[in-house]
Design a protein around this motif. Structure first.
Motif, PDB file in Angstrom:
ATOM      1  N   GLN A 107       0.814  -1.212   0.000  1.00  0.00           N
ATOM      2  CA  GLN A 107       0.000   0.000   0.000  1.00  0.00           C
ATOM      3  C   GLN A 107       0.852   1.269   0.000  1.00  0.00           C
ATOM      4  N   ALA A 108       1.753   1.332  -0.950  1.00  0.00           N
ATOM      5  CA  ALA A 108       2.587   2.523  -1.077  1.00  0.00           C
ATOM      6  C   ALA A 108       1.733   3.765  -1.331  1.00  0.00           C
ATOM      7  N   ASN A 109       0.508   3.568  -1.828  1.00  0.00           N
ATOM      8  CA  ASN A 109      -0.396   4.691  -2.084  1.00  0.00           C
ATOM      9  C   ASN A 109      -0.833   5.398  -0.806  1.00  0.00           C
ATOM     10  N   VAL A 110      -0.689   4.744   0.340  1.00  0.00           N
ATOM     11  CA  VAL A 110      -1.038   5.372   1.614  1.00  0.00           C
ATOM     12  C   VAL A 110       0.023   6.400   2.011  1.00  0.00           C
ATOM     13  N   PHE A 111       1.252   6.197   1.565  1.00  0.00           N
ATOM     14  CA  PHE A 111       2.373   7.008   2.029  1.00  0.00           C
ATOM     15  C   PHE A 111       2.899   8.003   0.993  1.00  0.00           C
ATOM     16  N   ASP A 112       2.621   7.760  -0.272  1.00  0.00           N
ATOM     17  CA  ASP A 112       3.217   8.572  -1.329  1.00  0.00           C
ATOM     18  C   ASP A 112       2.116   9.183  -2.192  1.00  0.00           C
ATOM     19  N   PRO A 113       2.090  10.518  -2.358  1.00  0.00           N
ATOM     20  CA  PRO A 113       1.009  11.149  -3.117  1.00  0.00           C
ATOM     21  C   PRO A 113       0.969  10.744  -4.586  1.00  0.00           C
ATOM     22  N   THR A 114       2.120  10.493  -5.193  1.00  0.00           N
ATOM     23  CA  THR A 114       2.118  10.073  -6.594  1.00  0.00           C
ATOM     24  C   THR A 114       1.457   8.713  -6.750  1.00  0.00           C
ATOM     25  N   MET A 115       1.767   7.790  -5.829  1.00  0.00           N
ATOM     26  CA  MET A 115       1.143   6.478  -5.860  1.00  0.00           C
ATOM     27  C   MET A 115      -0.353   6.578  -5.536  1.00  0.00           C
ATOM     28  N   GLU A 116      -0.699   7.494  -4.631  1.00  0.00           N
ATOM     29  CA  GLU A 116      -2.118   7.710  -4.293  1.00  0.00           C
ATOM     30  C   GLU A 116      -2.901   8.148  -5.521  1.00  0.00           C
ATOM     31  N   VAL A 117      -2.383   9.126  -6.231  1.00  0.00           N
ATOM     32  CA  VAL A 117      -3.070   9.652  -7.409  1.00  0.00           C
ATOM     33  C   VAL A 117      -3.145   8.603  -8.512  1.00  0.00           C
ATOM     34  N   ALA A 118      -2.074   7.825  -8.685  1.00  0.00           N
ATOM     35  CA  ALA A 118      -2.072   6.771  -9.699  1.00  0.00           C
ATOM     36  C   ALA A 118      -3.144   5.727  -9.398  1.00  0.00           C
ATOM     37  N   CYS A 119      -3.259   5.326  -8.135  1.00  0.00           N
ATOM     38  CA  CYS A 119      -4.281   4.336  -7.755  1.00  0.00           C
ATOM     39  C   CYS A 119      -5.682   4.905  -7.940  1.00  0.00           C
ATOM     40  N   ARG A 120      -5.865   6.176  -7.585  1.00  0.00           N
ATOM     41  CA  ARG A 120      -7.188   6.779  -7.761  1.00  0.00           C
ATOM     42  C   ARG A 120      -7.550   6.829  -9.251  1.00  0.00           C
ATOM     43  N   ALA A 121      -6.597   7.171 -10.103  1.00  0.00           N
ATOM     44  CA  ALA A 121      -6.857   7.197 -11.546  1.00  0.00           C
ATOM     45  C   ALA A 121      -7.228   5.805 -12.055  1.00  0.00           C
ATOM     46  N   LEU A 122      -6.519   4.789 -11.567  1.00  0.00           N
ATOM     47  CA  LEU A 122      -6.826   3.412 -11.975  1.00  0.00           C
ATOM     48  C   LEU A 122      -8.191   2.974 -11.457  1.00  0.00           C
ATOM     49  N   GLN A 123      -8.590   3.476 -10.300  1.00  0.00           N
ATOM     50  CA  GLN A 123      -9.914   3.154  -9.773  1.00  0.00           C
ATOM     51  C   GLN A 123     -11.006   3.790 -10.623  1.00  0.00           C
ATOM     52  N   TRP A 124     -10.820   5.050 -11.007  1.00  0.00           N
ATOM     53  CA  TRP A 124     -11.808   5.707 -11.862  1.00  0.00           C
ATOM     54  C   TRP A 124     -11.882   5.014 -13.229  1.00  0.00           C
ATOM     55  N   TRP A 125     -10.763   4.489 -13.659  1.00  0.00           N
ATOM     56  CA  TRP A 125     -10.683   3.798 -14.960  1.00  0.00           C
ATOM     57  C   TRP A 125     -11.322   2.412 -14.902  1.00  0.00           C
ATOM     58  N   SER A 126     -11.012   1.655 -13.855  1.00  0.00           N
ATOM     59  CA  SER A 126     -11.462   0.260 -13.763  1.00  0.00           C
ATOM     60  C   SER A 126     -12.778   0.087 -13.019  1.00  0.00           C
ATOM     61  N   HIS A 127     -13.167   1.075 -12.207  1.00  0.00           N
ATOM     62  CA  HIS A 127     -14.346   1.008 -11.332  1.00  0.00           C
ATOM     63  C   HIS A 127     -14.193  -0.098 -10.283  1.00  0.00           C
ATOM     64  N   GLU A 128     -12.956  -0.365  -9.922  1.00  0.00           N
ATOM     65  CA  GLU A 128     -12.639  -1.321  -8.859  1.00  0.00           C
ATOM     66  C   GLU A 128     -11.614  -0.694  -7.928  1.00  0.00           C
ATOM     67  N   ARG A 129     -11.510  -1.228  -6.695  1.00  0.00           N
ATOM     68  CA  ARG A 129     -10.525  -0.718  -5.753  1.00  0.00           C
ATOM     69  C   ARG A 129      -9.127  -1.172  -6.163  1.00  0.00           C
ATOM     70  N   VAL A 130      -8.137  -0.289  -5.957  1.00  0.00           N
ATOM     71  CA  VAL A 130      -6.765  -0.545  -6.384  1.00  0.00           C
ATOM     72  C   VAL A 130      -5.809  -0.175  -5.259  1.00  0.00           C
ATOM     73  N   GLN A 131      -4.814  -1.005  -5.036  1.00  0.00           N
ATOM     74  CA  GLN A 131      -3.706  -0.632  -4.165  1.00  0.00           C
ATOM     75  C   GLN A 131      -2.411  -0.997  -4.881  1.00  0.00           C
ATOM     76  N   VAL A 132      -1.306  -0.365  -4.468  1.00  0.00           N
ATOM     77  CA  VAL A 132      -0.032  -0.628  -5.135  1.00  0.00           C
ATOM     78  C   VAL A 132       1.007  -1.039  -4.100  1.00  0.00           C
ATOM     79  N   ASN A 133       1.751  -2.094  -4.414  1.00  0.00           N
ATOM     80  CA  ASN A 133       2.872  -2.553  -3.595  1.00  0.00           C
ATOM     81  C   ASN A 133       4.168  -2.321  -4.372  1.00  0.00           C
ATOM     82  N   ALA A 134       5.218  -1.935  -3.659  1.00  0.00           N
ATOM     83  CA  ALA A 134       6.516  -1.674  -4.288  1.00  0.00           C
ATOM     84  C   ALA A 134       7.523  -2.733  -3.851  1.00  0.00           C
ATOM     85  N   TYR A 135       8.342  -3.200  -4.791  1.00  0.00           N
ATOM     86  CA  TYR A 135       9.323  -4.255  -4.539  1.00  0.00           C
ATOM     87  C   TYR A 135      10.695  -3.799  -5.022  1.00  0.00           C
TER      88      TYR A 135
END
Length: 398
Positions: A107-135
């Protein structure tokens, strides 16, 4: 919401929209090299780890295929008054990375605004919930062993390279809560090879996969995995079970001592199925999703000058005569019909500078923005949140 990442993913995978999610394995390369470092870099990931009090399992470290005990790379930071806060010991973490290790930030989107915005854009696009993990993997470190995920994933290789193997599913569309543990990997290898900087890959739910840098020598790999959890028939039935409580017949005890009236119960269930369709569930899921976190607006801290819509899914705007309704996140906000141009701009998902917006849709945009912020459909565009949009999403009206 137009986002460079979504455009790049669609182009790389040959998709024309989110309907391809979950259908089949796909792989390609991004044609926007500058996008990669804009999303996340290894040093930015380490900076996130340094500045926050992270906890397992959200932040983990693996070495030689085994999870490293947190005591190895965590230290309690003690204030002059004796208050203790667990923090990552960056010196110890650096030693692990020099030896070869894999760091995972869920859930890097919780800590980083760029990841937050990217996940929100993917949610608006897919109409599903999205989270991102970094490796982040260094040198010869291994990754997870062969496994499958209970959601579709889109993987973007941001830096370096890593070797992957992807296999077919051994059980069709397996679930997190399922009737079968699905422990036996498929023997059918769909693709094996190296993901290099700029490569993108879609792995549907249930497909077995593994990634490693074992044998790759000195080097690194940073990739992010966008996990997209789609609704299922089981999700719909669980939603129906909640609705059943509205009807008395479903609230009665099941009688184990006498012959039960199965016919009445079955008839009521059949009626409920007809009243609440899967399409109705999907629409309700979007509209009822709770509001996200955001910085509250406090007038004492300064005027409201820039805002952005931060709902998990696009708000629905309904015109009805002299009024217009906004439906989202369990809320219904009604405004005068003359607010419609301002609403469309403010709820576009793109940052809005109110002074500029007034020239486009009229001075009432400031009043409408205040209402949407008060209702928590829009958030104050702080410098930190604004940084998540910069270069990735254009301002509304630009």
């Amino acid at each position: 919401m137009e986002h460079r990442l979504i455009n790049a993913i669609e182009t790389a995978l040959g998709w024309s929209g989110a309907e391809e999610l979950g259908k089949s394995f796909a792989r390609g390369s991004l044609d926007d090299p500058a996008l990669l470092s804009r999303l996340l870099t290894p040093n930015r990931l380490l900076d996130i780890a340094m500045r926050r009090s992270l906890h397992r399992p959200q932040f983990r470290c693996f070495q030689n295929g085994v999870e490293v005990h947190p005591a190895v790379y965590y230290t309690d930071s003690v204030s002059p008054r004796g208050q203790s806060i667990p923090m990552v010991n960056m010196r110890s973490l650096g030693n692990l990375l020099r030896e070869g290790a894999t760091l995972i930030l869920d859930q890097a989107n919780v800590f980083d605004p760029t990841m937050e915005v990217a996940c929100r854009a993917l949610q608006w696009w897919s109409h599903e919930r999205v989270q991102v993990n970094a490796y982040l993997t260094t040198n010869d470190a291994a990754g997870f062993p062969l496994h499958w995920d209970d959601h579709d994933v889109v993987i973007v290789q941001l830096a370096g390279e890593k070797e992957w193997e992807v296999r077919a599913a051994s059980r069709k569309v397996p679930m997190y809560r399922d009737s079968d543990p699905n422990n036996t990997p498929s023997d059918e290898i769909i693709w094996s090879g190296v993901m290099r900087t700029g490569n993108v890959m879609h792995i549907p739910r249930g497909h077995w996969h593994q990634a490693t840098r074992t044998g790759s020598g000195s080097g690194k790999s940073l990739h992010v995995t966008f996990g997209i959890t789609k609704r299922t028939g089981a999700s719909w039935l669980a939603w129906l079970a909640d609705w059943s409580r509205e009807h008395e017949i479903f609230r009665h005890d099941l009688d184990r001592w006498h012959v039960p009236d199965n016919a009445s119960l079955t008839e009521a269930a059949t009626t409920l199925l007809g009243e609440r369709s899967p399409a109705a569930y999907l629409a309700a899921y979007e509209q009822e999703t709770t509001l996200p976190r955001h910085v509250p607006f406090l007038g004492t801290l300064g005027p409201l000058d820039s805002v952005v819509c931060t709902t998990h899914f696009p708000p629905r705007i309904q015109e009805s005569g002299e009024a217009v309704d906004v439906l989202t996140s369990g809320k219904k906000v009604t405004l005068a019909a003359k607010a419609l141009p301002a609403l469309r701009l403010l709820l576009s998902g793109r940052p809005v500078v109110l002074e500029q917006a007034a020239a486009l849709v009229g001075a009432e945009v400031a009043e409408v923005a205040e209402i949407l912020v008060e209702e928590e459909l829009c958030a104050v565009l702080t410098p930190e949140l604004s940084s998540g949009y910069t270069g990735l999403v254009t301002n509304a009206g630009s």
